[in-house]
Design an enzyme around this catalytic site. Structure first.
Site, PDB file in Angstrom:
ATOM      1  N   ARG A 180      74.424  62.575  59.518  1.00 14.07           N
ATOM      2  CA  ARG A 180      72.963  62.506  59.675  1.00 14.07           C
ATOM      3  C   ARG A 180      72.351  63.904  59.740  1.00 14.07           C
ATOM      4  O   ARG A 180      71.257  64.140  59.222  1.00 14.07           O
ATOM      5  CB  ARG A 180      72.604  61.694  60.927  1.00 14.07           C
ATOM      6  CG  ARG A 180      72.871  60.202  60.744  1.00 14.07           C
ATOM      7  CD  ARG A 180      73.004  59.482  62.063  1.00 14.07           C
ATOM      8  NE  ARG A 180      71.794  59.493  62.848  1.00 14.07           N
ATOM      9  CZ  ARG A 180      71.770  59.331  64.179  1.00 14.07           C
ATOM     10  NH1 ARG A 180      72.890  59.146  64.847  1.00 14.07           N
ATOM     11  NH2 ARG A 180      70.637  59.342  64.816  1.00 14.07           N
TER      12      ARG A 180
ATOM     13  N   ARG B 203      60.592  61.272  56.158  1.00 11.39           N
ATOM     14  CA  ARG B 203      61.869  61.971  56.213  1.00 11.39           C
ATOM     15  C   ARG B 203      62.214  62.617  54.870  1.00 11.39           C
ATOM     16  O   ARG B 203      63.235  63.288  54.771  1.00 11.39           O
ATOM     17  CB  ARG B 203      62.969  60.971  56.552  1.00 11.39           C
ATOM     18  CG  ARG B 203      63.467  61.033  58.002  1.00 11.39           C
ATOM     19  CD  ARG B 203      64.471  59.930  58.151  1.00 11.39           C
ATOM     20  NE  ARG B 203      65.403  60.083  59.190  1.00 11.39           N
ATOM     21  CZ  ARG B 203      65.321  59.472  60.380  1.00 11.39           C
ATOM     22  NH1 ARG B 203      64.271  58.744  60.695  1.00 11.39           N
ATOM     23  NH2 ARG B 203      66.293  59.587  61.252  1.00 11.39           N
TER      24      ARG B 203
ATOM     25  N   ARG C  54      73.756  59.528  74.193  1.00 13.74           N
ATOM     26  CA  ARG C  54      72.565  58.656  74.222  1.00 13.74           C
ATOM     27  C   ARG C  54      72.976  57.204  74.462  1.00 13.74           C
ATOM     28  O   ARG C  54      73.918  56.705  73.890  1.00 13.74           O
ATOM     29  CB  ARG C  54      71.813  58.762  72.903  1.00 13.74           C
ATOM     30  CG  ARG C  54      70.671  57.741  72.792  1.00 13.74           C
ATOM     31  CD  ARG C  54      69.647  58.121  71.764  1.00 13.74           C
ATOM     32  NE  ARG C  54      70.138  58.124  70.411  1.00 13.74           N
ATOM     33  CZ  ARG C  54      69.399  58.502  69.346  1.00 13.74           C
ATOM     34  NH1 ARG C  54      68.157  58.914  69.520  1.00 13.74           N
ATOM     35  NH2 ARG C  54      69.918  58.487  68.132  1.00 13.74           N
TER      36      ARG C  54
END
Ligand code: ADP
Ligand code: AMP
Length: 215
Positions: free
Chosen positions: A173, A89, A129
């Site tokens: 995020r 990442r 989600r």
């Protein structure tokens, strides 16, 4: 052989597509997010430390994550192939990955797939989600609902909303993704192994495109 890195923003569908790939290609999925969530659930030192970062939508420090992946890749079940989902990442993570594959394991990545979804779709995907507490299977209340609300089709486990799938944390995020992770596409640009896949559309159609790439 499939030694795959999945790039893409949170909510791009990396976990969803990985679940199909592991079934068909018999490779293991290494999700650093899943590893960290297990540690949080078990209340280990790692979990306690990681939770602070995760709840704020920040990245867990590179040295911690790199150590986790280094140990995981040494395990025997990775020899038949793996999917790295959520790692690397950052550029330092990608550089370390290259070094550990080359120096420790003498293998290389076979594919880097960048699964691309615009920011404006991510919020709906992540707020909707739901994840199984038992087996980790991922659902969506609108796009991929379970047969019975709140219950996993596969294992009967309870579905929950991840702490970091709240609007405010999702926005953080996404910011972190653009600041630190999106540059990885450039990092792999000249590898000859980078494939870009549009992550918008039916899950099955996207999987078919991925299968064409993996062969
Ligand atoms: P990631 O692992 O990249 O964070 P997930 O695979 O967990 O993303 O997917 C995020 C959410 O979007 C989940 O609720 C999932 O069910 C849903 N989703 C995944 N792929 C699609 C798709 N092609 N269309 C609509 N929703 C999707
Ligand atoms: P994910 O399940 O991939 O959405 O990851 C959830 C959270 O775990 C992230 O928001 C980070 O806080 C942490 N995390 C997962 N993978 C990494 C990574 N490779 N580097 C740093 N932090 C990570």
């Amino acid at each position: 052989m499939v030694n795959l890195v999945f790039l893409g923003p949170p909510g791009a569908g990396k976990g969803t597509q990985s679940s199909y790939i592991i079934n068909e290609y018999k490779v293991v999925q290494i999700s650093t997010g899943d590893i960290l969530r297990s540690a949080v659930k078990e209340g280990t030192e790692l979990g306690k430390m990681a939770k602070k970062y995760m709840d704020e939508g920040k990245l867990v420090p590179d040295d911690v994550i790199i150590g986790i992946v280094r140990e995981r890749l040494k395990q025997d079940d990775c020899k038949n192939g793996f999917i790295l989902d959520g790692f690397p990442r950052t550029i330092p993570q990608a550089v370390s990955l290259d070094a550990m594959l080359k120096d420790d394991l003498n293998i290389s990545l076979t594919h880097i797939i960048s699964l691309e979804v615009d920011d404006n779709l991510i919020m709906e995907r992540l707020t909707g989600r739901r994840t199984c507490k038992g087996c980790g299977k991922v659902y969506h209340i609108k796009y991929n609902p379970p047969k019975k609300e709140g219950v996993c089709d596969d294992c009967g486990g309870e579905l929950y909303q991840r702490d970091d799938d709240k609007e405010e944390t999702i926005a953080k995020r996404l910011k972190v993704y653009h600041e630190q992770t999106s540059a990885l596409k450039d990092y792999y640009k000249n590898s000859g192994k980078l494939y870009v896949v549009d992550g918008v559309g039916e899950v099955g159609d996207i999987y078919r495109k991925i299968k064409e790439i993996l062969g």
